[in-house]
Each structure stands twice: as structure tokens, then as C-alpha cells.
Enzyme design. Structure first.
Site: not given
Ligand code: IPM
Ligand code: MG
Length: 363
Positions: A146, A195, A227, A251, A255
Site C-alpha cells: 500500500y 507467503k 493461500d 485486507d 473481507d
């Protein structure tokens, strides 16, 4: 106590849901003997309309004089809103990122709780949600992709875009410490999501998190690849207590976590810095498609106001009272459209706010 609270009504459904959360704060003040003093602040599209930019120095300075800021949501429909004809750095979202950075709000807490009463709104099978779940996503909020360098340029005649993902060990350490501290007050389990099988930033993340974990021997640390985490959230959300992760992963996963609780309209959030100051906002967006209709779910914003009472003012009793009133209202069968199910009473934004206010009481 005098609570000096900045209010960013924002765009889309923002003003409607903030009105209900302010009503709740006033009711808490009445019952528990506090006075709330509000300072209106502009951010996002609402600021573009007045000042031509999504965030002004004035908003930052005013926010700094407040003890906490309550926010609705910002942004509009990218296809139709004139805000999106501006260059990316002048759009509503840029204002949100800039205020997070300016106020150093590096720790984003996003609790995802499955309310017993909302089990029907949860898309997962009953055997998975049996007994409910209660997890806290700790998202790093001022670093990573970001805030990395970005540019788009032509390389050998081919348009090429760059976004860089950078974390230094201090940025990782401070969010990791927060996560472990919060885990100490919960079920003492941190799942650190990265990751590390691909990214250098994730390998450093994992190393620093392990160092921090040594300071909290009572807390169990598990590492999980992002993942796999996305899969585990729908396969077995009960396994999670605190989920610690970097900005972009947080982020996306928040959700997902909100949806398994039934609706993004239920998910509160707090963005904190090293002090007691915090910016409190629902995790959902500005939902321009239903803006102005008075049907949005105000619960995420009301629960964000409860987090504001808890984290910026240490008013735990008051925060508990708000959360209990939300549960009670759901138990009594009231639902906004997004969480509606058969046999329940459908109410609008204002009615939901009123019903919750009526149920706020001292224990
Ligand atoms: C969120 C939002 C923001 C983010 C957007 C609006 C920039 O999706 O708070 O999760 O990506 O952080
Ligand atoms: Mg998001």
C-alpha cells in the site's frame, strides 16, 4: 468523562451509519454520565467536493486534537463518480491511506465474530459453524504494498507497472507485539500469515514474529501461508484466535472473514497507533448502490463505536453495554436487509439504531 471525538461521516452510506453510531455514543453518555463533544472532519469524496483533495492538513491537525475518530466509509462508484476521473493520488481512497499514514495507525484490529443469532446468515455449513467462532485479524496498516513505491512506465515499448512490497523489522516487530498482547487477553494463540515460500518480506516477517514470540511464552504461535489461510477460514474458522498479517493479505482475509460471519455490515475495526488514539470504522465499503436509501446496516459502525470506548477511553463497561445491546436486538429478531432471514422483522438503518439505543443499559 469528556469524550472528544472526531467524526468523519464520509461518502455513500457513511453519513447514515455514522448518525446511528453517534446516537449510540450519546445514549451511552446519558446512561453512564459522560459528555461527548464532536468535531466534524472531512475525508474522501466529501473532502474532494469541498477542497478538491481527499485529505487536507486541516483534517489531520483537527484529528490530532481529538481523543479518537469515528468514521463511516469513503469512496464512490468508480464507473460513475467524478471522483474517479481524478488521478489515483487524488481519489477518495488515497485520502484514507494518507490519514492512516499521517496518524501512524499501524495496527488494524478487525474482529470477526459469528453471532449465535446470525447463524442463518452465515454461508458455511452448520457442522463448521457449530459453537460459533470469534477471531481477531491484526492487519499491519501503514506498510507493505500500500505504501511502497509505485509507477507505470513504458519499458521497450511495453507499458509496465511496478508496486513494491517493503517491510523493515521495526514495522514487523511493533505489529507483532500488539498481536501477542491482544492474544494474551484472549485465547493465547497467534496465527501469523505470510507467503514465506515466495517472498523475502514474508521470510523477514516470520523471523521477527518468532523473535517476538519468545517474549510471550504463554502464547502459541502458528505460521500459515496466506493461500492456506484463505482456505482454512472457510474450512475451519474456529481454529483461529488472533490472525497476524501484513497490509494486503489482511485486507483480503478480513473481507473473507467478514463474509463467514454473515455480512460485511457486521464487521467493526479499530486502527491504532502507539498512543490511545484510534480511528474506528466499519470494515465494509461505502456501498454507493444503496446510499441514501436508509437501509444500510449500521451495526459495524456501532460496534466500531464500542471499540472506540474500549480502546481509546478504557470504558470497558460502556463498550460491553453496546455489544450486549447489539446482541439483544438481534436476539429479539430485528434485522436489516443484508442479514434478513425468514421469520425475522426487517428494519431500516434508523430503526436498527433506535432499537439498539433502547437496549443499552448499566449491568
Ligand atoms: C479497507 C478498504 C481500504 C483498504 C480501501 C478503501 C483503500 O478496503 O479498509 O479494507 O484497502 O485498506
Ligand atoms: Mg478492504
Amino acid at each position: 468523562m469528556n469524550l472528544h471525538i472526531g467524526v468523519i461521516r464520509g461518502d455513500g452510506i457513511g453519513p447514515e451509519i455514522v448518525t446511528e453510531a453517534v446516537k449510540v455514543l450519546n445514549k451511552v453518555g446519558e446512561i453512564f454520565g459522560h459528555t461527548c463533544q464532536y468535531e466534524e472532519l472531512l475525508l474522501g469524496g466529501a473532502s474532494i467536493d469541498v477542497h478538491g483533495v481527499p485529505l487536507t492538513d486541516e483534517t489531520i491537525e483537527k484529528a490530532k486534537t481529538c481523543d479518537a475518530v469515528l468514521m463511516g466509509s469513503i469512496g464512490g462508484d468508480a464507473k460513475t463518480s467524478p471522483w474517479y476521473r481524478l488521478e489515483p493520488s487524488k481519489r477518495p481512497e488515497a485520502g484514507l491511506l494518507a490519514i492512516r499514514k499521517a496518524l501512524n495507525l499501524f495496527a488494524n484490529l478487525r474482529p470477526a465474530v459469528l453471532y449465535e443469532e446470525l447463524k442463518e446468515a452465515c454461508p458455511l455449513k452448520e457442522e463448521i459453524t457449530e459453537g460459533g467462532f470469534d477471531l481477531m485479524i491484526m492487519r499491519e496498516l501503514t506498510g507493505g504494498l500500500y505504501f511502497g513505491e509505485r509507477r507505470t512506465e513504458e519499458v521497450d515499448g511495453v507499458m509496465t507497472a511496478y508496486d513494491s512490497l517493503t517491510y523493515n523489522e521495526n514495522e514487523i516487530r511493533r505489529i507483532a507485539k500488539r498481536a501477542f498482547e491482544i492474544a494474551m487477553k484472549r485465547r493465547k494463540h497467534v496465527t501469523s500469515v505470510d507467503k514465506a515460500n515466495v517472498l523475502d518480506s514474508s521470510r523477514l516477517w516470520r523471523k521477527v514474529v518468532e523473535e517476538v514470540a519468545e517474549e510471550y511464552p504463554e502464547v502459541t504461535l502458528t505460521h500459515m501461508l496466506v493461500d492456506n489461510c484463505a482456505m482454512q477460514l472457510v474450512k475451519d474458522p474456529k481454529q483461529f484466535d488472533v490472525v497476524l498479517t501484513e497490509n494486503m493479505f489482511g485486507d483480503i482475509l478480513s473481507d473473507e472473514a467478514s463474509m463467514v460471519t454473515g455480512s460485511i455490515g457486521m464487521l467493526a475495526s479499530a486502527s491504532l497507533n502507539e498512543t490511545k488514539f484510534g480511528l474506528y470504522e466499519p470494515s465494509g465499503g461505502s456501498a454507493p448502490d444503496i446510499a441514501g436509501l436508509g437501509i444500510a446496516n449500521p451495526i459495524a459502525t456501532i460496534l466500531s463505536a464500542a471499540m472506540l470506548l474500549r480502546y481509546s477511553f478504557d470504558l470497558d463497561q460502556e463498550a460491553d453495554a453496546v455489544e450486549a445491546a447489539v446482541s439483544r436486538t438481534l436476539k429479539d429478531g430485528y434485522r436489516t436487509g443484508d442479514i434478513m432471514s425468514e421469520g425475522k422483522t426487517k428494519v431500516n438503518t434508523k430503526e436498527m439504531g433506535d432499537l439498539i439505543c433502547e437496549r443499552i443499559c448499566r449491568k
